[in-house]
Design a protein around this motif. Structure first.
Motif, PDB file in Angstrom:
ATOM      1  N   PHE A 188       0.823  -1.206   0.000  1.00 42.96           N
ATOM      2  CA  PHE A 188       0.000   0.000   0.000  1.00 42.96           C
ATOM      3  C   PHE A 188       0.855   1.253   0.000  1.00 42.96           C
ATOM      4  N   ALA A 189       0.348   2.291  -0.653  1.00 42.71           N
ATOM      5  CA  ALA A 189       1.040   3.574  -0.706  1.00 42.71           C
ATOM      6  C   ALA A 189       1.031   4.242   0.659  1.00 42.71           C
ATOM      7  N   ARG A 190       1.898   5.223   0.799  1.00 39.43           N
ATOM      8  CA  ARG A 190       2.134   5.865   2.096  1.00 39.43           C
ATOM      9  C   ARG A 190       0.859   6.379   2.750  1.00 39.43           C
ATOM     10  N   HIS A 191      -0.009   7.040   1.993  1.00 47.20           N
ATOM     11  CA  HIS A 191      -1.213   7.647   2.567  1.00 47.20           C
ATOM     12  C   HIS A 191      -2.470   6.818   2.291  1.00 47.20           C
ATOM     13  N   GLU A 192      -2.271   5.576   1.886  1.00 43.62           N
ATOM     14  CA  GLU A 192      -3.402   4.719   1.544  1.00 43.62           C
ATOM     15  C   GLU A 192      -3.806   3.886   2.759  1.00 43.62           C
ATOM     16  N   LYS A 193      -5.096   3.895   3.084  1.00 45.24           N
ATOM     17  CA  LYS A 193      -5.571   3.094   4.209  1.00 45.24           C
ATOM     18  C   LYS A 193      -5.717   1.635   3.796  1.00 45.24           C
ATOM     19  N   LEU A 194      -5.556   0.761   4.784  1.00 43.19           N
ATOM     20  CA  LEU A 194      -5.756  -0.653   4.516  1.00 43.19           C
ATOM     21  C   LEU A 194      -7.224  -0.937   4.252  1.00 43.19           C
ATOM     22  N   PRO A 195      -7.532  -2.042   3.575  1.00 41.88           N
ATOM     23  CA  PRO A 195      -8.935  -2.447   3.440  1.00 41.88           C
ATOM     24  C   PRO A 195      -9.589  -2.567   4.815  1.00 41.88           C
ATOM     25  N   ALA A 196     -10.890  -2.290   4.872  1.00 39.58           N
ATOM     26  CA  ALA A 196     -11.596  -2.225   6.155  1.00 39.58           C
ATOM     27  C   ALA A 196     -11.452  -3.500   6.967  1.00 39.58           C
ATOM     28  N   ALA A 197     -11.526  -4.665   6.313  1.00 43.65           N
ATOM     29  CA  ALA A 197     -11.457  -5.926   7.047  1.00 43.65           C
ATOM     30  C   ALA A 197     -10.089  -6.105   7.701  1.00 43.65           C
ATOM     31  N   LEU A 198      -9.036  -5.732   6.978  1.00 47.68           N
ATOM     32  CA  LEU A 198      -7.691  -5.875   7.527  1.00 47.68           C
ATOM     33  C   LEU A 198      -7.451  -4.856   8.637  1.00 47.68           C
ATOM     34  N   ALA A 199      -7.927  -3.622   8.440  1.00 48.97           N
ATOM     35  CA  ALA A 199      -7.787  -2.603   9.481  1.00 48.97           C
ATOM     36  C   ALA A 199      -8.511  -3.021  10.750  1.00 48.97           C
ATOM     37  N   GLN A 200      -9.663  -3.668  10.595  1.00 44.52           N
ATOM     38  CA  GLN A 200     -10.416  -4.121  11.758  1.00 44.52           C
ATOM     39  C   GLN A 200      -9.644  -5.207  12.510  1.00 44.52           C
ATOM     40  N   LYS A 201      -8.952  -6.088  11.776  1.00 47.80           N
ATOM     41  CA  LYS A 201      -8.143  -7.111  12.431  1.00 47.80           C
ATOM     42  C   LYS A 201      -7.025  -6.477  13.243  1.00 47.80           C
ATOM     43  N   ILE A 202      -6.410  -5.409  12.713  1.00 50.09           N
ATOM     44  CA  ILE A 202      -5.334  -4.740  13.450  1.00 50.09           C
ATOM     45  C   ILE A 202      -5.907  -3.986  14.647  1.00 50.09           C
ATOM     46  N   ASP A 203      -7.102  -3.391  14.487  1.00 56.68           N
ATOM     47  CA  ASP A 203      -7.782  -2.778  15.633  1.00 56.68           C
ATOM     48  C   ASP A 203      -7.987  -3.801  16.739  1.00 56.68           C
ATOM     49  N   ALA A 204      -8.465  -4.980  16.355  1.00 52.51           N
ATOM     50  CA  ALA A 204      -8.734  -6.023  17.351  1.00 52.51           C
ATOM     51  C   ALA A 204      -7.436  -6.464  18.024  1.00 52.51           C
ATOM     52  N   ALA A 205      -6.352  -6.594  17.251  1.00 53.27           N
ATOM     53  CA  ALA A 205      -5.075  -6.988  17.831  1.00 53.27           C
ATOM     54  C   ALA A 205      -4.569  -5.925  18.791  1.00 53.27           C
ATOM     55  N   THR A 206      -4.792  -4.658  18.440  1.00 56.63           N
ATOM     56  CA  THR A 206      -4.377  -3.570  19.323  1.00 56.63           C
ATOM     57  C   THR A 206      -5.187  -3.602  20.610  1.00 56.63           C
ATOM     58  N   GLY A 207      -6.497  -3.764  20.489  1.00 58.82           N
ATOM     59  CA  GLY A 207      -7.328  -3.827  21.686  1.00 58.82           C
ATOM     60  C   GLY A 207      -6.943  -4.985  22.574  1.00 58.82           C
ATOM     61  N   ALA A 208      -6.629  -6.128  21.984  1.00 60.17           N
ATOM     62  CA  ALA A 208      -6.260  -7.304  22.777  1.00 60.17           C
ATOM     63  C   ALA A 208      -4.920  -7.117  23.475  1.00 60.17           C
ATOM     64  N   SER A 209      -4.096  -6.195  22.994  1.00 57.91           N
ATOM     65  CA  SER A 209      -2.763  -5.995  23.577  1.00 57.91           C
ATOM     66  C   SER A 209      -2.786  -5.096  24.807  1.00 57.91           C
ATOM     67  N   LEU A 210      -3.923  -4.504  25.121  1.00 52.83           N
ATOM     68  CA  LEU A 210      -3.976  -3.568  26.249  1.00 52.83           C
ATOM     69  C   LEU A 210      -3.887  -4.350  27.555  1.00 52.83           C
ATOM     70  N   THR A 211      -2.663  -4.735  27.879  1.00 49.70           N
ATOM     71  CA  THR A 211      -2.374  -5.487  29.086  1.00 49.70           C
ATOM     72  C   THR A 211      -1.396  -4.676  29.917  1.00 49.70           C
ATOM     73  N   GLU A 212      -0.813  -5.300  30.912  1.00 45.83           N
ATOM     74  CA  GLU A 212       0.145  -4.583  31.748  1.00 45.83           C
ATOM     75  C   GLU A 212       1.533  -4.520  31.117  1.00 45.83           C
ATOM     76  N   ASN A 213       1.696  -5.052  29.933  1.00 47.11           N
ATOM     77  CA  ASN A 213       2.983  -5.014  29.248  1.00 47.11           C
ATOM     78  C   ASN A 213       3.068  -3.724  28.432  1.00 47.11           C
ATOM     79  N   ALA A 214       3.674  -2.687  29.011  1.00 45.29           N
ATOM     80  CA  ALA A 214       3.687  -1.373  28.368  1.00 45.29           C
ATOM     81  C   ALA A 214       4.317  -1.389  26.979  1.00 45.29           C
ATOM     82  N   PRO A 215       5.460  -2.066  26.735  1.00 44.55           N
ATOM     83  CA  PRO A 215       6.013  -2.067  25.368  1.00 44.55           C
ATOM     84  C   PRO A 215       5.058  -2.660  24.335  1.00 44.55           C
TER      85      PRO A 215
END
Length: 377
Positions: A188-215
């Motif tokens: 994907f180009a620099r300013h191009e957003k990912l397809p919605a389904a893939l972006a949602q998967k990364i959103d979910a992975a980010t949400g699941a990472s909200l643990t006590e592990n700061a890094p």
């Protein structure tokens, strides 16, 4: 006859200058000319006919363009990177620029470029280093076909992450290994957003990472921003610039089984709160209310945070602050989730927080766990 020959030579030179640039065969099908906008493309050459960035094969080129707008001029040298198979422009960056605006305003800079594997994963990062720069009241840099660059930073580092070549701090590159969807090939180009389904998967992975592990939290946030083509600095404006952190760049609020909440520092020194409820990822800026009602439009003195602690109380994060605004000093307990002041009292000396109590001068407050409020003793 001599004058006629000179006129013919001059006409030929003008025609040659205005002739369109013919792309080398390796660049045919990549829409470079369309990206120029109002800039005139004056030269185009291939720097690397093929380079491997992980499984993706790319071509690297240099393009030069000129912009003339009345007495204003700009000449720009761009570095371009495109997909050999996709024929898409994946990244374009200014390497050199010389511009004049009016009789006395100008800017110029020059970058060198290199490929270096900073994190040892076998995929090199693109590093631009500014060798020279001068500026005078010029403002944002006009980049052909791209959003204006606000300045010419000294070092810029780009990494293949979340499907694109993204500009990231070195600390993120060396401290955040690519995994999952963040390790996907360059597509994907620099300013191009990912397809919605893939972006949602990364959103979910980010949400699941909200643990006590700061890094992990910090790295997941960057992957999310890369996937959405958003920059953290654009998300946050705080009234207390900056809001101090309690000893760590990322800290967490204990939350219920469904909603996770994380506070984090931003690259501009501010702070923000991110929540994940299993469906939606949101960033909310902290906004410390004024210490007294606004009764007029007169400017108020800035708020200075003299002391700051973020401590869990009753499975909630509470912010304890000693703030000064002009001659007025106050002790604050702030709920960052409800965005409400729980304690707000004037003090003459520093308040203290110990044994679950707030001691503000002669007044002591204790938290009532049953009512979820602070009560004066």
């Amino acid at each position: 006859m001599r004058n006629l020959a000179a006129l013919v030579i001059l006409s030929a030179a003008v025609a040659h200058a205005d002739a369109p640039v013919v792309p080398p065969d390796e660049l045919k099908g990549i829409p470079i000319e369309a990206a120029q906008g109002r800039h005139q493309l004056i030269s185009l050459r291939v720097l690397e006919a093929e380079r491997a960035l992980g499984p993706t094969r790319v071509i690297v080129w240099e393009e030069k363009s000129r912009l003339v707008d009345g007495i204003d001029t700009q000449e720009t040298t761009m570095l371009g990177i495109g997909g050999i198979a996709s024929r898409k422009i994946l990244l374009r960056l200014p390497l050199q620029l010389s511009a004049k605006k009016g009789p006395d305003k100008s800017i110029s800079f020059r970058y060198s470029q290199a490929w270096t594997d900073l994190d040892g994963d076998g995929i090199p990062e693109l590093i631009l280093r500014r060798g020279a720069a001068s500026a005078h009241e010029y403002g944002p840099i006009d980049v052909p076909g791209e959003p204006a660059e606000p300045n010419a930073p000294r070092d810029r580092v780009f990494q293949v992450r979340a499907g694109g070549l993204h500009e990231l701090p070195r600390a993120i590159i060396t401290g955040c290994p690519r995994k999952g969807d963040a390790a996907m090939p360059l597509e994907f180009a620099r300013h191009e957003k990912l397809p919605a389904a893939l972006a949602q998967k990364i959103d979910a992975a980010t949400g699941a990472s909200l643990t006590e592990n700061a890094p992990e939290v910090r790295c997941a946030l960057w992957d999310r921003w890369c996937a959405q083509s958003e920059a953290p600095v654009a998300w946050v404006q705080t009234e207390t610039a900056p809001v101090p952190a309690p000893g760590a760049p990322v800290w967490l609020e204990p939350a219920g089984p469904k909603t996770r909440v994380v506070w984090f520092r931003t690259v501009d020194g501010g702070a923000a709160r991110l929540t994940w409820d299993g469906t939606m990822l949101q960033v909310i800026e902290p906004n410390i209310p004024p210490t007294a009602p606004e009764v007029d439009d007169k400017p108020k003195p800035p708020i200075h945070v003299l002391k700051f602690d973020a401590l869990p109380e009753d499975a909630r994060l509470m912010l304890y602050m000693d703030i000064q605004q002009g001659p007025e000093r106050r002790a604050i307990v702030y709920d960052p989730v409800k965005l409400e002041l729980l304690v707000n009292v004037p003090v003459k000396s520093a308040p203290s927080f110990r044994n679950g109590e707030l001691h503000a001068g002669a007044t002591t407050f204790r938290y009532d766990r049953a009512k979820h409020v602070w009560r004066q003793r």
